[in-house]
Design a protein around this motif. Structure first.
Motif, PDB file in Angstrom:
ATOM      1  N   ARG A 285      67.331  61.672   6.502  1.00 19.38           N
ATOM      2  CA  ARG A 285      67.881  60.974   7.660  1.00 19.38           C
ATOM      3  C   ARG A 285      67.327  61.513   8.962  1.00 19.38           C
ATOM      4  O   ARG A 285      67.263  60.814   9.973  1.00 19.38           O
ATOM      5  N   SER A 310      65.326  61.485   0.545  1.00 18.16           N
ATOM      6  CA  SER A 310      66.727  61.727   0.215  1.00 18.16           C
ATOM      7  C   SER A 310      67.394  60.359   0.062  1.00 18.16           C
ATOM      8  O   SER A 310      66.823  59.326   0.411  1.00 18.16           O
ATOM      9  N   ARG A 311      68.615  60.409  -0.464  1.00 12.87           N
ATOM     10  CA  ARG A 311      69.319  59.147  -0.620  1.00 12.87           C
ATOM     11  C   ARG A 311      69.660  58.519   0.729  1.00 12.87           C
ATOM     12  O   ARG A 311      69.647  57.300   0.870  1.00 12.87           O
ATOM     13  N   VAL A 325      64.842  61.259  -4.609  1.00 17.24           N
ATOM     14  CA  VAL A 325      64.911  62.479  -5.405  1.00 17.24           C
ATOM     15  C   VAL A 325      66.369  62.941  -5.442  1.00 17.24           C
ATOM     16  O   VAL A 325      67.039  62.917  -4.416  1.00 17.24           O
ATOM     17  N   GLN A 327      70.255  63.749  -7.756  1.00 19.14           N
ATOM     18  CA  GLN A 327      71.233  63.401  -8.789  1.00 19.14           C
ATOM     19  C   GLN A 327      71.131  61.953  -9.259  1.00 19.14           C
ATOM     20  O   GLN A 327      71.125  61.678 -10.447  1.00 19.14           O
ATOM     21  N   THR A 328      71.060  61.019  -8.312  1.00 18.04           N
ATOM     22  CA  THR A 328      71.004  59.616  -8.695  1.00 18.04           C
ATOM     23  C   THR A 328      69.592  59.061  -8.525  1.00 18.04           C
ATOM     24  O   THR A 328      69.371  57.875  -8.635  1.00 18.04           O
ATOM     25  N   SER A 343      69.000  67.637   4.823  1.00 14.06           N
ATOM     26  CA  SER A 343      69.977  68.721   5.003  1.00 14.06           C
ATOM     27  C   SER A 343      70.085  69.607   3.767  1.00 14.06           C
ATOM     28  O   SER A 343      70.386  70.789   3.878  1.00 14.06           O
ATOM     29  N   GLN A 347      73.517  67.224  -4.184  1.00 17.11           N
ATOM     30  CA  GLN A 347      72.988  66.116  -4.987  1.00 17.11           C
ATOM     31  C   GLN A 347      71.484  65.966  -4.802  1.00 17.11           C
ATOM     32  O   GLN A 347      70.800  65.446  -5.665  1.00 17.11           O
ATOM     33  N   HIS A 348      70.993  66.396  -3.657  1.00 22.10           N
ATOM     34  CA  HIS A 348      69.546  66.370  -3.456  1.00 22.10           C
ATOM     35  C   HIS A 348      68.924  67.592  -4.143  1.00 22.10           C
ATOM     36  O   HIS A 348      67.906  67.483  -4.818  1.00 22.10           O
ATOM     37  N   ASN A 362      63.565  71.695   9.440  1.00 24.31           N
ATOM     38  CA  ASN A 362      64.842  71.128   9.873  1.00 24.31           C
ATOM     39  C   ASN A 362      65.208  71.771  11.203  1.00 24.31           C
ATOM     40  O   ASN A 362      64.990  72.958  11.399  1.00 24.31           O
ATOM     41  N   ASP A 380      61.876  70.817  15.350  1.00 25.96           N
ATOM     42  CA  ASP A 380      61.856  69.360  15.265  1.00 25.96           C
ATOM     43  C   ASP A 380      60.665  68.940  14.417  1.00 25.96           C
ATOM     44  O   ASP A 380      59.529  69.349  14.677  1.00 25.96           O
ATOM     45  N   LEU A 381      60.938  68.126  13.402  1.00 24.21           N
ATOM     46  CA  LEU A 381      59.846  67.739  12.512  1.00 24.21           C
ATOM     47  C   LEU A 381      58.767  66.967  13.257  1.00 24.21           C
ATOM     48  O   LEU A 381      57.608  66.975  12.866  1.00 24.21           O
TER      49      LEU A 381
HETATM   50  C1  LIG Z   1      77.406  60.925  -6.679  1.00 24.72           C
HETATM   51  C2  LIG Z   1      76.404  61.166  -5.593  1.00 24.72           C
HETATM   52  C3  LIG Z   1      75.062  61.131  -5.893  1.00 24.72           C
HETATM   53  C4  LIG Z   1      74.101  61.394  -4.904  1.00 24.72           C
HETATM   54  N1  LIG Z   1      72.801  61.374  -5.266  1.00 24.72           N
HETATM   55  C5  LIG Z   1      71.865  61.733  -4.345  1.00 24.72           C
HETATM   56  C6  LIG Z   1      70.486  61.792  -4.704  1.00 24.72           C
HETATM   57  O1  LIG Z   1      70.083  61.488  -5.835  1.00 24.72           O
HETATM   58  N2  LIG Z   1      69.595  62.190  -3.769  1.00 24.72           N
HETATM   59  C7  LIG Z   1      69.971  62.525  -2.497  1.00 24.72           C
HETATM   60  O2  LIG Z   1      69.098  62.900  -1.710  1.00 24.72           O
HETATM   61  N3  LIG Z   1      71.250  62.433  -2.134  1.00 24.72           N
HETATM   62  C8  LIG Z   1      72.215  62.036  -3.012  1.00 24.72           C
HETATM   63  N4  LIG Z   1      73.507  61.940  -2.616  1.00 24.72           N
HETATM   64  C9  LIG Z   1      73.817  62.026  -1.177  1.00 24.72           C
HETATM   65  C10 LIG Z   1      73.892  63.441  -0.652  1.00 24.72           C
HETATM   66  O3  LIG Z   1      75.213  63.911  -0.799  1.00 24.72           O
HETATM   67  C11 LIG Z   1      73.544  63.487   0.853  1.00 24.72           C
HETATM   68  O4  LIG Z   1      74.381  62.573   1.532  1.00 24.72           O
HETATM   69  C12 LIG Z   1      72.092  63.128   1.181  1.00 24.72           C
HETATM   70  O5  LIG Z   1      71.217  63.873   0.357  1.00 24.72           O
HETATM   71  C13 LIG Z   1      71.831  63.439   2.617  1.00 24.72           C
HETATM   72  O6  LIG Z   1      70.499  63.065   2.974  1.00 24.72           O
HETATM   73  P1  LIG Z   1      69.752  63.722   4.197  1.00 24.72           P
HETATM   74  O7  LIG Z   1      69.625  65.178   3.944  1.00 24.72           O
HETATM   75  O8  LIG Z   1      68.491  62.960   4.397  1.00 24.72           O
HETATM   76  O9  LIG Z   1      70.687  63.389   5.430  1.00 24.72           O
HETATM   77  P2  LIG Z   1      71.610  64.316   6.321  1.00 24.72           P
HETATM   78  O10 LIG Z   1      72.550  65.083   5.496  1.00 24.72           O
HETATM   79  O11 LIG Z   1      72.153  63.439   7.388  1.00 24.72           O
HETATM   80  O12 LIG Z   1      70.623  65.384   6.945  1.00 24.72           O
HETATM   81  C14 LIG Z   1      69.647  65.128   7.912  1.00 24.72           C
HETATM   82  C15 LIG Z   1      69.040  66.463   8.354  1.00 24.72           C
HETATM   83  O13 LIG Z   1      67.957  66.246   9.215  1.00 24.72           O
HETATM   84  C16 LIG Z   1      67.967  67.225  10.250  1.00 24.72           C
HETATM   85  N5  LIG Z   1      67.255  66.635  11.399  1.00 24.72           N
HETATM   86  C17 LIG Z   1      67.653  65.618  12.196  1.00 24.72           C
HETATM   87  N6  LIG Z   1      66.684  65.320  13.077  1.00 24.72           N
HETATM   88  C18 LIG Z   1      65.649  66.163  12.861  1.00 24.72           C
HETATM   89  C19 LIG Z   1      64.371  66.352  13.442  1.00 24.72           C
HETATM   90  N7  LIG Z   1      63.911  65.577  14.438  1.00 24.72           N
HETATM   91  N8  LIG Z   1      63.578  67.332  12.955  1.00 24.72           N
HETATM   92  C20 LIG Z   1      63.997  68.121  11.934  1.00 24.72           C
HETATM   93  N9  LIG Z   1      65.203  67.981  11.344  1.00 24.72           N
HETATM   94  C21 LIG Z   1      66.019  67.007  11.790  1.00 24.72           C
HETATM   95  C22 LIG Z   1      69.425  67.503  10.485  1.00 24.72           C
HETATM   96  O14 LIG Z   1      69.606  68.807  11.008  1.00 24.72           O
HETATM   97  C23 LIG Z   1      70.011  67.381   9.066  1.00 24.72           C
HETATM   98  O15 LIG Z   1      70.037  68.634   8.418  1.00 24.72           O
HETATM   99  C24 LIG Z   1      74.483  61.676  -3.586  1.00 24.72           C
HETATM  100  C25 LIG Z   1      75.833  61.687  -3.275  1.00 24.72           C
HETATM  101  C26 LIG Z   1      76.785  61.459  -4.252  1.00 24.72           C
HETATM  102  C27 LIG Z   1      78.218  61.516  -3.900  1.00 24.72           C
END
Ligand SMILES: Cc1cc2nc3c(=O)[nH]c(=O)nc-3n(C[C@H](O)[C@H](O)[C@H](O)COP(=O)(O)OP(=O)(O)OC[C@H]3O[C@@H](n4cnc5c(N)ncnc54)[C@H](O)[C@@H]3O)c2cc1C
Ligand SMILES: Nc1ncnc2c1ncn2[C@@H]1O[C@H](COP(=O)(O)O)[C@@H](O)[C@H]1O
Lengths: 397, 260
Positions: A285, A310-311, A325, A327-328, A343, A347-348, A362, A380-381
């Motif tokens: 995200r 990520s999801r 990539v 759990q799901t 983050s 699950q990731h 990050n 910042d990425l």
């Molecule tokens: C049953 C179940 C199964 C799931 N299966 C999966 C799965 O298979 N895969 C999966 O990935 N998730 C899965 N999830 C979801 C998981 O819980 C997280 O919600 C998801 O992985 C979060 O994705 P994220 O890290 O991209 O987003 P976020 O948690 O929103 O993290 C975004 C990160 O980016 C950083 N960031 C923001 N802007 C910048 C920038 N400009 N430069 C650098 N860093 C920045 C932030 O600090 C933050 O750490 C599952 C959830 C459940 C309940």
């Protein structure tokens, strides 16, 4: 068996409540009380600082063990699709070899469909013996004939451990085998070891969406059956002149009430091929929008890698599900995994934490991804990635 | 035609968090929901009902509280529900769960049985195929589309790693469904009223005719030895200096690893 709280010892500290994965403990009159959600996992027994929670044996607890001493040997079900053995089979032979050595026994593979030449590959990857049935009924995947023939072979030869891939094929028909043979089956194991004391198979798997790990045993029934996701175990050694025995099996009359009328291969999932990639550049995200993946694609290109995500990024619609990539999504095990703006939710992590080298970028230094990262850059990425691209280009020039 | 749908009430694992100090699950305030895959199974059943006039019975095995989940499915349009509940069922693994469900379904009668692909608490995906084996009927897992259904047979798309298979089966059959199959409908007003008024039929161990040594903890071949927090294996290397210096060092390391 019952789990009970000795109310005279309970001080009402509530530590047990947090420990219970089934919300089976509630407070009643300032004391802990175990309700009908209890699944007897004993988590509370070990955390109670007062020793107030105890396990009470009940009449009829002692399940009479089936005669398990005749069961010997480790088996791997080698699944094939379109005639080719799936790579997970070679990984299973890797871990199967270790288990067989620990039990001082032999390692066999089972192959339905495909060809004798492919069966020989299984020997080179470590099988001492291959049970092979090349009958036409196994050209397409149908659950009934696979489960019937595998159950029959298990009943005849009595292996103590049977492993299969946690793939759409293995996860679909292996449960039928477990039901037929009245034995335990543990899905999606991430680690398999022999308990030195009892000789039982210790099967570790994630539960509750990856939030906790559980060790599962199957002490009184045989075989002990487990499925393992692709890319979790390391392959064994390939020895091209290893010899082994190929045993041809007659399928006989197998019941099959389903029929595959068409098989459609979809382009997209093949192109990604995350599970074979040596370098994966993944975005979450934190990318902020779909265009971020263009930047990551450039980085991936310089490293001969492919894109993961990520999801959250998939849910935002920035990239296709086949890149996900975790759990799901897919479990991956590349040499280098670069997580950008992810983050590191559990699950990731379950999908990528066994990568050889993990690089995290990050801007939040508290992000849990840093706990598993070999190299972490807090920043910042959109500063870091372009800098990496520039320097990689310079290094190449 | 009789359709039986198996649903499970689960904690919403998306809400489950781990306490970093004690390494245990924080379950406070975590809501119970119908396993998300199972709502798709209910919807798939209702769509077949809309087409053929089949009767849809939804069942769950669980503690008394699981009644709430059944009421939700009445609100969606289920004709009948059964709560399979008995103290003796506690501690069941997938073998013992499937055995109890099989006994209940056999009493209810069925042409098509629908399950979710997997339950999000255990993620095993085993119960559906095991129930089919106990009932001695075929099953098709990972169904993403029902192409055609008649009194005698069904044709579906089964999701595979590299695409999908079109599979036909005779009835009776058990299907497990993935999320892509449909979008579950919202409860109607009429449904909500019906759900409120419905009397939930319970089935205990005697009602389903199960043997006590095959259910619950006693009937379970597998045992949970212990549970623990996932550990973070790390062999961390420190990058220091300004951002540019860190990136420099990293690219050098990448060079060593990859021979850029
Ligand atoms: C049953 C179940 C199964 C799931 N299966 C999966 C799965 O298979 N895969 C999966 O990935 N998730 C899965 N999830 C979801 C998981 O819980 C997280 O919600 C998801 O992985 C979060 O994705 P994220 O890290 O991209 O987003 P976020 O948690 O929103 O993290 C975004 C990160 O980016 C950083 N960031 C923001 N802007 C910048 C920038 N400009 N430069 C650098 N860093 C920045 C932030 O600090 C933050 O750490 C599952 C959830 C459940 C309940
Ligand atoms: N206790 C239960 N009661 C009814 N159905 C269940 C139960 N447990 C599992 N199921 C069904 O089996 C499917 C797979 O569950 P699982 O094998 O636990 O991953 C679920 O999606 C449900 O359809």
């Amino acid at each position: 068996m019952r789990i009970e709280v000795r109310s005279e010892k309970c001080v009402g500290c509530q530590v047990c409540i947090d420990s219970c994965p089934y919300t089976a403990i509630v407070m009643k009159d300032d004391k802990a009380f175990i309700n009908e959600y209890c699944q007897f996992c004993r988590a509370c027994v070990s955390v109670c600082p007062e020793g107030a929670i105890i396990e009470i044996a009940e009449e009829g607890d002692k399940v009479k063990p089936a005669d398990i001493s005749d069961y010997k040997g480790v088996w791997v079900f080698a699944e094939q699709r379109h005639g080719y053995i799936a790579s997970v089979a070679f990984e299973l032979l890797g871990v199967g070899r270790k288990l067989a050595d620990a039990r001082k026994t032999t390692l066999s593979a089972v192959l339905f469909g495909s060809s004798e030449n492919e069966a020989k590959e299984l020997v080179k990857w470590g099988a001492d013996r291959v049970y092979f049935c090349g009958d036409a009924i196994f050209k397409d995947f149908n659950d009934e004939p696979c489960s019937e023939l595998l159950s029959r072979l298990i009943s005849e030869h009595k292996p103590e451990i049977v492993l299969a891939g946690a793939t759409p094929i293995g996860r679909s028909f292996i449960p039928r085998v477990a039901a037929k043979l009245k034995t335990g089956l543990t899905a999606d194991c991430t680690s398999l070891e022999i308990d030195a004391e009892t000789g039982n198979l210790l099967q570790v798997r994630p539960a509750f969406g990856g939030n906790i790990m559980a060790t599962i045993l199957c002490p009184n029934n045989r075989p002990q059956i487990a499925t393992v996701r692709p890319r979790v175990m390391k392959r064994g050694e390939y020895v091209s002149d290893r010899s082994g025995e190929i045993i041809k099996v007659e399928s006989g009359n197998l019941l099959c009430r389903t029929k595959v009328v068409e098989t459609v291969t979809e382009e997209s999932s093949c192109k990604v091929n995350l599970q074979e990639a040596e370098v994966i550049v993944s975005g979450g995200r934190g990318l902020g929008d779909a265009k971020g993946f263009k930047l990551l694609e450039e980085l991936a290109g310089l490293l001969d890698g492919t894109l993961g995500s990520s999801r959250a990024a998939v849910d935002e619609g920035w990239i296709a599900y086949s890149h996900q990539v975790g759990q799901t999504g897919k479990t991956v095990c590349p040499k280098i995994y670069i997580a950008c703006g992810i983050s590191g939710a559990v699950q990731h992590l379950v999908g990528m934490s066994s990568s050889d080298v993990i690089i995290a970028i990050n801007k939040n230094q508290e992000a849990p991804i840093f706990n598993v990262a070999t190299y972490g850059i807090v920043g910042d990425l959109y500063d870091v990635v372009p800098m990496m691209i520039k320097k990689l280009k310079e290094a190449k020039a | 035609m009789n359709i039986v749908v198996c649903i499970k009430q689960v904690p919403d694992t998306a809400e489950v968090r781990i306490n970093p100090e004690t390494n245990t699950l924080i379950r406070e305030g975590v809501p119970s929901i119908i396993n998300p895959y199972d709502t798709h199974a209910v919807e798939a059943a209702l769509q077949i009902k809309d087409k053929t006039g089949a009767k849809v019975t939804v069942i769950t095995m669980g503690p008394p509280q699981a009644e709430d989940a059944l009421r939700e499915t009445i609100a969606m349009g289920a004709d009948d529900v059964r709560l399979i509940s008995d103290r003796a069922f506690a501690g069941a693994d997938t073998w013992a769960t499937s055995y109890a469900l099989y006994k209940a379904i056999d009493k209810i009668g069925f042409d098509i049985i629908l399950c979710g692909k997997q339950a999000i608490d255990g993620d095993t995906a085993q119960v559906g195929p095991e129930v089919a084996e106990f009932l001695n009927i075929p099953h098709i897992a990972y169904v993403r589309k029902v192409e055609d259904v008649s009194d005698k047979s069904i044709r579906v798309q089964r999701l595979m790693d590299d695409g999908y298979d079109v599979v036909e089966s005779s009835l009776p059959v058990l299907l497990t469904v993935v999320k892509e199959i449909n979008i579950p409908r919202l409860p109607s007003l009429k449904g909500k009223m019906a759900a409120k008024k419905a009397v939930i039929t319970k089935m205990d161990i005697n009602a389903i005719g199960a043997e006590v040594e095959n259910v619950g903890l006693k009937g379970s071949p597998t045992q949970v030895k212990n549970i623990f927090a996932p550990d973070a294996k790390v062999d961390r290397k420190v990058l220091s200096g300004t951002l540019e210096e860190q990136v420099d060092a990293l690219v050098k390391e990448l060079g060593v690893m990859k021979c850029v």
